[in-house]
Design a protein around this motif. Structure first.
Motif: not given
Length: 374
Positions: A37-38, A43-44, A48-50, A229-231
């Protein structure tokens, strides 16, 4: 034996072709992903990951307690303020999951003596909220405001209508304007789950209620998930400040659950800010869904026209749906497979999720694989 009945149920599932299994994915999957659902491809995303890593370094690996004890950080408050502002609501409350948010909204807003009018196509979390609520639940025909109006006309007392904004099985949108009119004719509240609308519908992805002109209205409560949507992960309830204050004091999945992990809150906040800067991601997700639908139907497949980012392709049976999805996977394409009891109408499907970061070449490849493996 204490659990001997489980064997009988397992055999029944096998006979019906409804056995479900876990399939752990590697960190670097070679598959083209049309199953997650990304929707915005966040998501990656490195921002966002940082942000998730920075939040973990600052606040720790977990929330350490329930929101009312030690589980609320300044980061949670920041996320709630920005989420409410982005979607056009007065206030917001973050939960550990979208499921928990739906249970909270329905149970806390349906006391003894109330009526809950629930769409027949609602997500399991809304259905479970209705089951746990102390009010009486009446299930009505799918996406039918007249059925809602008829149910409300028979009740005297508090009432609320509950619906997805975009239904997760076929990706069709609820008639929100008609639903609101039916509720307002009888003074009923409106609770809608915008899990599949946030980030895809509305002005710059502000959601289906904003697109319908309902955002911020005093009789409207919206639930969202941070995991699509916000991952990230988690959920939230948006609405008038008195409603949110009531949830803080009455919603059991808020009071007794550990707060959302800071890493997830940080990731969701970063994604929200990125979406503000890049609102075109919402339009691209919708365009990808439309392209998938038009190309699949051109191949003679029965696909439901998407109202957001979910594209549903009908399969002749549960067994065939499972085989079809497995064949797609062997060809390098991950797709969802929905079968009873996940589908309210009993029709099995492949479920495709459009992503804003899919290229035109990837769309064409996905259509070729799905068509060749049918």
């Amino acid at each position: 034996m204490a659990f001997g009945w489980i064997d009988e149920q397992a055999q029944a599932r096998r006979r019906a072709g409804l056995v479900r299994t876990l399939r752990p994915r590697p960190a670097d999957s070679p598959l083209l992903d049309l199953a997650s659902n990304d929707y915005l491809g966040l998501a990656r995303h490195p921002e966002i990951t940082e942000a998730a890593a920075a939040a973990a370094r600052t606040w720790g690996g977990g929330a350490t307690g329930s929101r009312l004890v030690t589980g609320t950080t300044e980061l949670h408050g920041e996320l709630e303020r920005e989420l409410a502002g982005f979607c056009g609501f007065e206030s917001a409350l973050v939960f550990s999951s979208g499921y928990a948010a739906n249970l909270a909204a329905v149970t806390a807003l349906a006391p003894h003596g109330s009526l809950v009018v629930s769409d027949a196509g609602n997500h399991a979390s809304l259905i479970d909220g209705c089951r746990l609520a102390r009010g009486t639940t009446q299930v009505v025909a799918h996406a039918d405001p007249d059925a809602v109006r008829k149910a409300l006309s028979t009740h005297r007392g508090p009432a609320v209508a509950v619906s997805d904004t975009v239904f997760s099985v076929d990706g069709d949108a609820a008639p929100l304007a008609g639903l609101a009119a039916a509720c307002r004719a009888f003074g009923a509240g409106i609770v809608v789950d915008d899990a599949h609308g946030l980030g895809v519908l509305g002005d710059g992805g502000r959601g289906a209620p904003q697109a319908a002109g309902l955002a911020g209205d005093p009789d409207v409560v919206v639930t969202v998930t941070l995991s699509k949507s916000l991952g990230s992960q988690g959920g939230a309830v948006l609405g008038p400040a008195p409603v949110i204050d009531h949830l803080v004091n009455a919603a059991r999945t808020f009071i007794f659950d550990t707060g959302l992990a800071p890493a997830a809150a940080g990731a969701a906040l970063a994604a929200l800010r990125l979406l503000r800067r890049e609102p075109e991601r919402a339009e691209r997700a919708r365009a990808v869904a439309t392209a998938l639908h038009s190309r699949l139907t051109a191949e003679g497949l029965e696909a439901v026209r998407p109202d957001a980012a979910v594209v549903s392709v009908r399969a002749p049976s549960p067994e065939r749906a499972v085989r079809w999805a497995a064949d797609c996977r062997e060809a390098g394409l991950a797709v969802g497979c929905f079968r009873p009891p996940s589908v309210p109408d009993g029709i099995s499907r492949l479920r495709l999720t459009a992503r804003a970061d899919l290229t035109d070449a990837q769309i064409e490849h996905a259509v070729r694989v799905i068509s060749a493996t049918r």
